[in-house]
Every structure is written in structure tokens, then in C-alpha cells.
Design an enzyme around this catalytic site. Structure first.
Site, short mmCIF file in Angstrom:
data_model
loop_
_atom_site.label_atom_id
_atom_site.label_comp_id
_atom_site.label_asym_id
_atom_site.label_seq_id
_atom_site.Cartn_x
_atom_site.Cartn_y
_atom_site.Cartn_z
N LYS A 54 37.63 75.46 67.18
CA LYS A 54 37.08 74.29 66.39
C LYS A 54 37.57 73.88 67.26
O LYS A 54 38.61 73.67 66.44
CB LYS A 54 37.34 74.73 64.64
N VAL A 55 37.29 72.68 67.25
CA VAL A 55 37.93 71.63 67.89
C VAL A 55 36.43 70.33 67.42
O VAL A 55 35.54 70.19 67.31
CB VAL A 55 37.31 71.46 69.43
N SER A 56 37.33 68.75 67.78
CA SER A 56 37.02 67.90 67.40
C SER A 56 35.83 67.32 68.27
O SER A 56 35.81 67.38 69.16
CB SER A 56 37.72 66.75 67.44
N THR A 106 37.91 62.85 66.05
CA THR A 106 37.37 62.52 66.30
C THR A 106 38.03 60.97 65.18
O THR A 106 36.73 60.32 65.39
CB THR A 106 36.43 63.57 65.27
N ALA A 107 38.85 61.51 63.95
CA ALA A 107 39.54 60.35 63.21
C ALA A 107 39.90 59.17 64.51
O ALA A 107 39.63 57.98 63.36
CB ALA A 107 40.47 61.17 62.35
N HIS A 147 41.09 65.37 55.70
CA HIS A 147 40.93 66.60 55.39
C HIS A 147 40.99 66.12 53.66
O HIS A 147 40.84 65.20 53.38
CB HIS A 147 42.00 67.37 55.75
#
EC number: 4.1.99.29
Length: 270
Positions: A54-56, A106-107, A147
Site C-alpha cells: 500500500k503506497v500513496s 498524496t496529502a 486519516h
């Protein structure tokens, strides 16, 4: 041969991958699970350390030579974007210090696109759990959070300067692409991995009680009601199937970032 998988310990990931990790899906290999925050998995994937990871979405331009994007298991949605927090409303970020959870998240990419005309003086990469306390204590002027912070930032007497998800959705009409699931080329059959993960998502929805102990044990001291809010927000139709809107969202983010000189260019998904 065991499959290596790296995801975050956040409730959406533990909920989604519970069945796969615990061997509840017939015909799947044994899974060696590693928990790591996304800023860690972004760089670990660049080194090719995991079979599934799981990655951005923001990290994809550095990873797609070696990994393939899977159309399931990730985190996209509406009303779930990162927040820019500060102690006082209306703070002008120009010349200020902003704490962020990772430089390839991504943020942070959304923040850079949003703040192009109000660039802060200094960016500090800080472990996620230190951001809100750091802003509240005055160590940072503002912080970029993700989150479950959406549900808890008021406890630190902080205010939201911007909801980058709202900004993105109003500007593009698309969901916000946060976390992607990748399969390592030459190691994992992407069609098989997609089927495993889809089955894991479906089993999680069909019997949410089955994963509850596993989710709560890894939820980093979140209260059960916050855990459920987290799952309800981040596990949605895009988790089961990216679909055309999900792929369009990924394209929009990465094409904009490349046009702004923030990331390498990538071939569109659509």
C-alpha cells in the site's frame, strides 16, 4: 512460497486485508504481513521490498516501472481528504513552518498544488502522530493531517484552515485518490492478486465482526467509535473496484503534478 504484504495498521487496511492475511480465502498463499506507515512503504516499494504494498498515489511516478496498480483494495473517496490545521483560524501560511506526514504522500502533493500561491517558509516531515500535538504546542505553525485526525483534531483545540478533499472535489468533480495497492511485476500475478483482495474486501463487509479484534488491536489506541468512523469513510465502493472515476482521479492528480513540475510524468491510466 509466502507473499510479502505491507500495509498501514490503520483500521481501513486491517479491515480490508484481514481475511487475506489470516488465510480465510481458499487458494491464496501464506502472507507475511508488515505494518508500516505510508511514508515508509513509499520508499520501501522504491527498493522493491514487498510483493504487495500500500503506497500513496503521489508516489506512483517513482514505482510504476517495477509495480502494477491493482484496481482494488486502495483508499479513495469523497469527504475524506487531508486537512490543514492550525491553532488560529485564517492563518496565512506564507513564511510559516508546516509539519507534513511524508514528502511523497498524496496529502503533501495536494498541499503543494493547493498552496502554490501561499507557500510556507519551511516544511518538516514528522511522524503522523506527532503533528497535532506539535501544532498545539507551538512547535509548528500548521500541520497537514490525514486519516482519523478528521475526527479528533478538535481535542487539540485546533482549527481547519482547509479541507484539501473538498478543494480537490470542487475543482475536479472527482474522488480523492489517497492510497493505492501495487503488485510487484514478475513476482505476483496481478489478476490473481486482484481476485484475492476483492474477496478479502467482500468477506470483511459480509462479516465485519470477524475482523474486529484484529482491527482494534492495531488501531493505535483509537476508540472503537473512531475506528468505525474511519472504516466507514475509507472503505467504500472504490475499495472494491477503482472503476473509471477512480482511474480518472489518479490521472488528474498525477497529470497535474507533472504539469506543475512536482513529479515525473506517467502514462495515463485511461
Amino acid at each position: 512460497m509466502a507473499l510479502s504484504l505491507a500495509v498501514s495498521p490503520c483500521p481501513n487496511d486491517t479491515f480490508v486485508f484481514h481475511a487475506l492475511v489470516h488465510g480465510l480465502i481458499p487458494g491464496t498463499p501464506e502472507v507475511n504481513l508488515t505494518f508500516a506507515d505510508v511514508d515508509v512503504t513509499n520508499t520501501a516499494a522504491e527498493r522493491g521490498e514487498f510483493d504487495l504494498v500500500k503506497v500513496s498515489y503521489a508516489a506512483l511516478p517513482w514505482l510504476l516501472d517495477d509495480y502494477e496498480l491493482l484496481p482494488t483494495g486502495g483508499a479513495l473517496g469523497r469527504g475524506c481528504g487531508p486537512l490543514v490545521l492550525a491553532r488560529e483560524p485564517g492563518l496565512d501560511l506564507a513564511g510559516k513552518t508546516v509539519a507534513v506526514p511524508g514528502d511523497r504522500t498524496t496529502a503533501y502533493l495536494l498541499f503543494r498544488l493547493w498552496s502554490a500561491d501561499r507557500a510556507p517558509e519551511r516544511i518538516e516531515v514528522v511522524p503522523f502522530h506527532q503533528i497535532m500535538p506539535g501544532v498545539a504546542e507551538g512547535r509548528f505553525d500548521a500541520g497537514l493531517v490525514i486519516h482519523e485526525a478528521r475526527f479528533t483534531y478538535q481535542r487539540y483545540n485546533l482549527t481547519a484552515l482547509a479541507d484539501l478533499g473538498e478543494w480537490w472535489e470542487s475543482d475536479t468533480g472527482l474522488p480523492i485518490p489517497l492510497g493505492a495497492i501495487l503488485a510487484k511485476k514478475g513476482t505476483v500475478d496481478p489478476a490473481e492478486a486482484t481476485e484475492w483482495i476483492r474477496n478479502s474486501v467482500s468477506m470483511a463487509w459480509a462479516n465485519p465482526d470477524a475482523s474486529r479484534k484484529f482491527v482494534l488491536a492495531n488501531a493505535q489506541e483509537m476508540e472503537p467509535e473512531v475506528v468505525q468512523q474511519h472504516i466507514d469513510l475509507y472503505v467504500n465502493e472504490f475499495t472494491l473496484e477503482l472503476g473509471r472515476d477512480g482511474l480518472a482521479a489518479a490521472d488528474a492528480l498525477l497529470q497535474r503534478a507533472a504539469a506543475a513540475g512536482l513529479t515525473p510524468a506517467v502514462k495515463p491510466f485511461l
